[in-house]
Scaffold this motif. Structure first.
Motif, PDB file in Angstrom:
ATOM      1  N   ILE A   1       0.868  -0.974   0.121  1.00 42.46           N
ATOM      2  CA  ILE A   1       0.128  -0.055   0.157  1.00 42.46           C
ATOM      3  C   ILE A   1       1.035   1.198   0.127  1.00 42.46           C
ATOM      4  O   ILE A   1       0.411   2.244  -0.362  1.00 42.46           O
ATOM      5  CB  ILE A   1      -1.066   0.067   1.049  1.00 42.46           C
ATOM      6  N   ILE A   2       2.011   1.262   0.587  1.00 35.70           N
ATOM      7  CA  ILE A   2       3.160   2.402   0.653  1.00 35.70           C
ATOM      8  C   ILE A   2       3.196   2.796  -0.880  1.00 35.70           C
ATOM      9  O   ILE A   2       3.269   3.937  -1.451  1.00 35.70           O
ATOM     10  CB  ILE A   2       4.236   1.929   1.403  1.00 35.70           C
ATOM     11  N   GLU A   3       3.844   1.643  -1.665  1.00 39.22           N
ATOM     12  CA  GLU A   3       3.963   1.825  -3.173  1.00 39.22           C
ATOM     13  C   GLU A   3       2.747   2.587  -3.992  1.00 39.22           C
ATOM     14  O   GLU A   3       2.735   3.252  -4.709  1.00 39.22           O
ATOM     15  CB  GLU A   3       4.775   0.733  -3.689  1.00 39.22           C
ATOM     16  N   TRP A   4       1.581   1.940  -3.476  1.00 40.49           N
ATOM     17  CA  TRP A   4       0.218   2.065  -3.972  1.00 40.49           C
ATOM     18  C   TRP A   4      -0.188   3.600  -3.758  1.00 40.49           C
ATOM     19  O   TRP A   4      -0.365   4.290  -4.907  1.00 40.49           O
ATOM     20  CB  TRP A   4      -0.747   1.347  -3.521  1.00 40.49           C
ATOM     21  N   THR A   5       0.121   4.179  -2.825  1.00 42.51           N
ATOM     22  CA  THR A   5      -0.163   5.457  -2.455  1.00 42.51           C
ATOM     23  C   THR A   5       0.913   6.517  -2.928  1.00 42.51           C
ATOM     24  O   THR A   5       0.518   7.551  -3.392  1.00 42.51           O
ATOM     25  CB  THR A   5      -0.355   5.875  -0.923  1.00 42.51           C
ATOM     26  N   THR A   6       2.249   6.031  -3.046  1.00 48.74           N
ATOM     27  CA  THR A   6       3.065   6.848  -3.784  1.00 48.74           C
ATOM     28  C   THR A   6       2.950   7.101  -5.092  1.00 48.74           C
ATOM     29  O   THR A   6       3.133   7.943  -5.651  1.00 48.74           O
ATOM     30  CB  THR A   6       4.389   6.191  -3.369  1.00 48.74           C
ATOM     31  N   ALA A   7       2.253   6.076  -5.750  1.00 44.67           N
ATOM     32  CA  ALA A   7       1.940   6.045  -7.206  1.00 44.67           C
ATOM     33  C   ALA A   7       0.890   7.073  -7.632  1.00 44.67           C
ATOM     34  O   ALA A   7       0.260   7.245  -8.664  1.00 44.67           O
ATOM     35  CB  ALA A   7       1.711   4.635  -7.799  1.00 44.67           C
ATOM     36  N   GLY A   8       0.134   7.349  -6.149  1.00 45.21           N
ATOM     37  CA  GLY A   8      -1.215   8.256  -6.486  1.00 45.21           C
ATOM     38  C   GLY A   8      -2.379   7.677  -6.546  1.00 45.21           C
ATOM     39  O   GLY A   8      -3.320   8.123  -6.944  1.00 45.21           O
TER      40      GLY A   8
END
Length: 142
Positions: A130-137
């Protein structure tokens, strides 16, 4: 003299047949003892996961804690914490692709292994979680 030559031909044919049979049996037994390839999960990026979700191709499995899930999760995901997964496999559909995610990718890899070891075959582990998910916007819901 003829009889001796004829006997030699029969013996040669006999040994050729025996040799070919042993060769075939040896080759087949080598195939029979080879272990089948183990099913595996596939690591995918958050971009690939988003595409799969947008197409409606996957059952989305969040394996974090209830508190983490409440803080924000992918829309339409189902929460089954990794520590409960083995006891709740009946809640995971066997006839769909399964997208597994957690916070950063560690627990989802462990959960993916649990699923594979229990006969699930179309498992996709979202690397970066989810960290990468939110970083991707990409969107999360509470």
């Amino acid at each position: 003299m003829r009889g001796k030559g004829k006997g030699m031909n029969i013996m040669k044919k006999f040994f050729i047949v025996v040799f070919m049979t042993l060769t075939l049996v040896s080759a087949l037994s080598g195939c029979a003892t080879k272990p089948p390839e183990k099913a595996q999960y596939i690591d995918i990026s958050v971009q690939q996961a988003k595409e799969m979700i947008d197409k409606g191709e996957v059952f989305i499995l969040d394996v974090r804690t209830q508190e983490e899930y409440n803080a924000g999760h992918i829309r339409n995901s189902t929460l089954i914490p990794v520590q409960d997964l083995s006891k709740r496999l009946n809640e995971v559909p066997r006839d769909r692709k399964i997208l597994v995610y957690c916070r950063t990718g560690g627990r989802s890899a462990a959960a993916s292994e649990i699923l594979v070891n229990n006969g699930f075959t179309r498992i996709y582990n979202m690397k970066g979680g989810i960290i990468e998910w939110t970083t991707a916007g990409y969107e999360v819901v509470k």
